[in-house]
Design an enzyme around this catalytic site. Structure first.
Site, PDB file in Angstrom:
ATOM      1  N   CYS A 197       3.842   6.568   6.582  1.00  0.00           N
ATOM      2  CA  CYS A 197       4.825   5.539   6.979  1.00  0.00           C
ATOM      3  C   CYS A 197       4.193   4.332   7.659  1.00  0.00           C
ATOM      4  CB  CYS A 197       5.887   6.143   7.871  1.00  0.00           C
ATOM      5  SG  CYS A 197       6.902   7.311   6.963  1.00  0.00           S
ATOM      6  N   ASN A 234      14.236   6.186   3.175  1.00  0.00           N
ATOM      7  CA  ASN A 234      12.903   5.977   3.740  1.00  0.00           C
ATOM      8  C   ASN A 234      11.902   5.884   2.584  1.00  0.00           C
ATOM      9  OD1 ASN A 234      10.351   6.262   4.873  1.00  0.00           O
ATOM     10  ND2 ASN A 234      10.917   7.906   6.275  1.00  0.00           N
ATOM     11  N   HIS A 265       9.802   0.268  10.702  1.00  0.00           N
ATOM     12  CA  HIS A 265       9.748   1.171   9.545  1.00  0.00           C
ATOM     13  C   HIS A 265      11.093   1.858   9.413  1.00  0.00           C
ATOM     14  CE1 HIS A 265       9.036   4.483   6.976  1.00  0.00           C
ATOM     15  NE2 HIS A 265       8.995   5.375   7.950  1.00  0.00           N
TER      16      HIS A 265
END
Ligand code: ACO
Length: 335
Positions: free
Chosen positions: A115, A292, A262
């Site tokens: 991530c 995500n 993020h």
């Protein structure tokens, strides 16, 4: 020493929309559970018939970014490609993009930081530009999560969260003082590696071992996440990384014009927004539409925010990410 500025942005997401209700055909879940815990309404998952892959999506996003930078593929000096879901175990996605875009034999580097992959990639690119080694670097974040998720109730804690997509930025040499990337800060804490990981197949657990065990309960080749543990660390590390970036530049939270966190979970982003007392127009979230997308999330969100006119000349833009590793970091940009 030069500075580096983002000269072009682009993103690409597969057309195939998978809503929370669509997921109920594979697993026991609900729109209500997913929205309440994560904010996600839908995500894009590659339709295999389209032939989209991690690297081909990256190449599509890159083409838009290069054109918007007013450059051609031949002007790119180096490729940095961030992903946790490469087309192949090796080689990585960077060389695939070099080939797909018919670029000269420039260097291509893959970044394996999940991530925070795009934050790490931008930081690496920034160093190459500042030293004068390269002039234009293509930085890509791309993920094909849907190809490796377990579509069953057993996998629901992870599967509902992740989406596919790619984003790209061209980072270019600039001689304008006080503009462009002001700082980047990178961190890791490997003792938590197994709290968010996919263990096999890899050399620690190779295909023959998985096949030999033939264990129906073996889920080592699907991503594992200790959700609450990750959540607790994420809110702390996000805040630290943002503060570190601000302090390094003698800035205050009031100076932030746009925060792009993020897109891990809307609840994490909302917690950070509250902590830094930022109004709604100073934080950009799109997890509701895309889930995500790991290494692609920050760059897709940055591109969308910019396309919508939410980022303007002279704005202070802060990018921050946290994820598997654990790894985390921030990049502060004067647009
Ligand atoms: N639908 C319905 N029920 C579900 C689902 C689902 N999709 N998933 C889990 N549940 C159930 C569980 O089985 C559990 O049931 P039980 O109480 O009967 O055992 C219950 O819901 C609660 O499960 P938790 O896992 O405790 O749920 P939590 O509130 O922690 O939410 C979530 C899970 C959304 C994953 C959250 O923990 C989270 O967002 N964590 C952080 C994620 C993150 O930041 N990741 C970093 C980036 S990712 C990367 O780096 C690759």
């Amino acid at each position: 020493m030069y500075s580096s500025k983002i000269s072009g942005l682009g993103y690409y997401v597969p057309e195939n929309v998978v809503t929370n209700n669509d997921l109920t055909q594979w697993m026991d879940t609900s729109d209500e559970w997913i929205q309440e815990r994560t904010g996600i309404k839908e995500r894009r998952w590659i339709d295999p018939k389209t032939g989209d892959t991690t690297s081909s999506m990256g190449a599509k996003a890159a083409t838009i970014a290069i054109e918007r930078a007013g450059l051609t593929n031949n002007d790119i000096d180096f490729i940095i490609f961030a992903t946790l879901s490469p087309d192949m175990y090796f080689p990585g996605g960077g060389v695939r993009v070099q080939d797909l875009l018919g670029m000269p034999t420039i260097g291509a580097l893959d970044i394996r930081n999940q991530c925070s992959g795009f934050i790490y990639s931008l930081s690496v690119a920034d160093q190459f530009i500042k030293t004068g080694m390269y002039k234009n670097i293509l930085v890509i974040g791309s993920e094909n999560h849907s190809g490796g998720l377990e579509r069953s109730t057993r996998g629901r804690g992870v599967t509902v969260i992740f989406g596919d997509g790619a984003g790209a930025a061209v980072l270019s040499r600039s001689e304008e003082k006080g503009k462009g990337i002001l700082s980047s800060h990178l961190h890791s804490e490997g003792k938590h590696a197994k709290e968010l990981a996919l263990e096999g197949p890899a050399t620690g657990r190779w295909v023959d071992a998985i096949m030999k065990d033939n264990d129906p309960d073996d889920v080592s080749y699907y991503p594992y996440m200790n959700g609450q543990f990750v959540f607790k660390h994420a809110v702390v590390r996000f805040s630290e990384a943002i503060m570190e970036g601000l302090e390094a530049n003698k800035l205050k939270k009031e100076d932030i014009d746009m925060l792009i966190p993020h897109q891990a979970n809307l609840r994490i982003a909302q917690f950070i927004q509250k902590k830094f007392q930022l109004s709604d127009d100073k934080v950009y979230n799109n997890i509701q539409k895309y889930g995500n997308t790991t290494a692609a999330s920050v760059i897709i969100a940055l591109t969308e925010a910019w396309e919508k006119g939410k980022i303007n000349d002279g704005d202070l833009v802060v990018l921050a990410a946290f994820g598997s590793g654990f790894t985390w970091g921030s990049v502060v940009i004067k647009w």
